[in-house]
Motif scaffolding. Sequence first.
Motif, PDB file in Angstrom:
ATOM      1  N   PHE A 159       0.883  -1.189   0.036  1.00 46.28           N
ATOM      2  CA  PHE A 159       0.040   0.064  -0.052  1.00 46.28           C
ATOM      3  C   PHE A 159       0.787   1.298   0.094  1.00 46.28           C
ATOM      4  O   PHE A 159       1.939   1.030   0.302  1.00 46.28           O
ATOM      5  CB  PHE A 159      -0.904   0.013   1.178  1.00 46.28           C
ATOM      6  N   GLU A 160       0.273   2.606  -0.309  1.00 45.73           N
ATOM      7  CA  GLU A 160       0.887   3.663  -0.155  1.00 45.73           C
ATOM      8  C   GLU A 160      -0.041   4.621   0.538  1.00 45.73           C
ATOM      9  O   GLU A 160      -1.265   4.345   0.433  1.00 45.73           O
ATOM     10  CB  GLU A 160       1.109   4.253  -1.657  1.00 45.73           C
ATOM     11  N   ALA A 161       0.447   5.696   1.204  1.00 49.98           N
ATOM     12  CA  ALA A 161      -0.312   6.331   2.008  1.00 49.98           C
ATOM     13  C   ALA A 161       0.166   8.014   1.791  1.00 49.98           C
ATOM     14  O   ALA A 161       1.180   8.447   1.291  1.00 49.98           O
ATOM     15  CB  ALA A 161       0.179   6.172   3.671  1.00 49.98           C
ATOM     16  N   GLY A 162      -1.043   8.757   1.820  1.00 50.76           N
ATOM     17  CA  GLY A 162      -0.628  10.239   1.590  1.00 50.76           C
ATOM     18  C   GLY A 162      -0.220  10.902   2.670  1.00 50.76           C
ATOM     19  O   GLY A 162       0.265  10.443   3.750  1.00 50.76           O
ATOM     20  N   GLU A 163      -0.298  12.315   2.872  1.00 50.11           N
ATOM     21  CA  GLU A 163      -0.076  13.137   3.889  1.00 50.11           C
ATOM     22  C   GLU A 163      -1.155  13.097   4.924  1.00 50.11           C
ATOM     23  O   GLU A 163      -2.197  12.799   4.510  1.00 50.11           O
ATOM     24  CB  GLU A 163       0.447  14.344   3.302  1.00 50.11           C
ATOM     25  N   GLY A 164      -0.757  13.429   6.335  1.00 51.48           N
ATOM     26  CA  GLY A 164      -1.643  13.585   7.272  1.00 51.48           C
ATOM     27  C   GLY A 164      -2.765  14.419   7.173  1.00 51.48           C
ATOM     28  O   GLY A 164      -2.409  15.557   6.544  1.00 51.48           O
ATOM     29  N   ILE A 165      -3.913  14.192   7.516  1.00 50.02           N
ATOM     30  CA  ILE A 165      -5.091  14.801   7.182  1.00 50.02           C
ATOM     31  C   ILE A 165      -5.782  15.434   8.461  1.00 50.02           C
ATOM     32  O   ILE A 165      -6.037  16.676   8.422  1.00 50.02           O
ATOM     33  CB  ILE A 165      -6.319  13.931   6.455  1.00 50.02           C
ATOM     34  N   HIS A 166      -5.637  14.459   9.530  1.00 47.23           N
ATOM     35  CA  HIS A 166      -6.380  15.183  10.669  1.00 47.23           C
ATOM     36  C   HIS A 166      -5.752  14.203  11.939  1.00 47.23           C
ATOM     37  O   HIS A 166      -5.271  13.217  11.604  1.00 47.23           O
ATOM     38  CB  HIS A 166      -7.667  15.185  10.805  1.00 47.23           C
ATOM     39  N   LEU A 167      -5.825  14.624  13.149  1.00 46.11           N
ATOM     40  CA  LEU A 167      -5.611  14.179  14.250  1.00 46.11           C
ATOM     41  C   LEU A 167      -6.663  14.082  15.149  1.00 46.11           C
ATOM     42  O   LEU A 167      -7.357  15.071  15.423  1.00 46.11           O
ATOM     43  CB  LEU A 167      -4.210  14.859  14.748  1.00 46.11           C
ATOM     44  N   GLU A 168      -6.892  12.757  16.002  1.00 48.13           N
ATOM     45  CA  GLU A 168      -7.791  12.810  16.918  1.00 48.13           C
ATOM     46  C   GLU A 168      -6.789  12.925  18.104  1.00 48.13           C
ATOM     47  O   GLU A 168      -6.519  11.777  18.940  1.00 48.13           O
ATOM     48  CB  GLU A 168      -8.777  11.570  16.982  1.00 48.13           C
ATOM     49  N   PRO A 169      -6.540  13.974  18.828  1.00 46.43           N
ATOM     50  CA  PRO A 169      -5.298  14.512  19.767  1.00 46.43           C
ATOM     51  C   PRO A 169      -5.747  13.638  21.191  1.00 46.43           C
ATOM     52  O   PRO A 169      -6.785  13.549  21.726  1.00 46.43           O
ATOM     53  CB  PRO A 169      -5.317  15.800  19.794  1.00 46.43           C
ATOM     54  N   LEU A 170      -4.782  13.189  21.893  1.00 47.03           N
ATOM     55  CA  LEU A 170      -4.792  12.915  23.356  1.00 47.03           C
ATOM     56  C   LEU A 170      -4.598  14.168  24.016  1.00 47.03           C
ATOM     57  O   LEU A 170      -4.059  15.257  23.727  1.00 47.03           O
ATOM     58  CB  LEU A 170      -3.664  12.019  23.602  1.00 47.03           C
ATOM     59  N   GLY A 171      -5.183  14.054  25.191  1.00 52.55           N
ATOM     60  CA  GLY A 171      -5.116  15.268  26.118  1.00 52.55           C
ATOM     61  C   GLY A 171      -4.630  14.668  27.537  1.00 52.55           C
ATOM     62  O   GLY A 171      -5.197  13.532  27.991  1.00 52.55           O
TER      63      GLY A 171
END
Length: 275
Positions: A109-121
Amino acid sequence: MRHRTLAAFGLAAVASLGLAACSGGSTTTSPDGSGVVTLKVGATPSPHAKILTYVNDNLAAAEGIKLDIVEYTDYVQPNTALNDGDLDANFYQTVPYLENAEKQFGYDFEAGEGIHLEPLGVFSNKHKSLDELSDGGTIGIISDTSNQARALELLATQGLVSIPEGDGDVNINTVTKLKNFDFREVEGPQLVRSLDDFDYAVINGNFAQEGGKSIASDALVVESPEGNPAVNVLVWKSGTDKSEAIAKLEKILHSEQVKKYIQETWSDGSVIPAF
């Protein structure tokens, strides 16, 4: 897996299409001759499928593509379906998760660049800042291995632990604590419910939200998307004959319109743009 930048991927897509045309292979032209290419994309319901639905309803047509969005509620089937040719792409995973799946199942597979983050807090019901961590205090941390490593990386940015060098596992047994405190491992959904039992807890944004906590207003420290391997990416199979259409989708997913949609839809900070 070859993790390309968008520009590099776009050039590769054009090149591969040229080779396909010369050899008489398949192209991305739609069967009905309309010029609109349908991409079948697998995604988990939120936020991934919601973002893709926004793209399909508002931005895809202008680029000559249409999205057929297939929702999954687990993390295994979307990669299996992509590998089997049942999907053209999927959108639900991080690069480390994908790399592990490739090693385990032999995907190409191949992957693109980062789109979003579901961040930790980092959250607390007892303290206003991490500076108030007392000698012998407790920090709740998720028991899931991949998310635990993320949580420890966040604590490392705050000077609470030191991450070992090299490619070894990062967990509560391999890091060095820089202050005198104890870790308490808890399953992700239980962390916010057990917050009164700890001085602090590192909690995934979605679990925090389910427990009535907001990353934007309640977290003392929030994970940054910059250079973060935990950002979510679009993934496709190497050598796909829909490379040009996928390049267009990758471009749309990094548009200002999508950034604004993410910021407005998840104004609580539980989902943040990574571009």
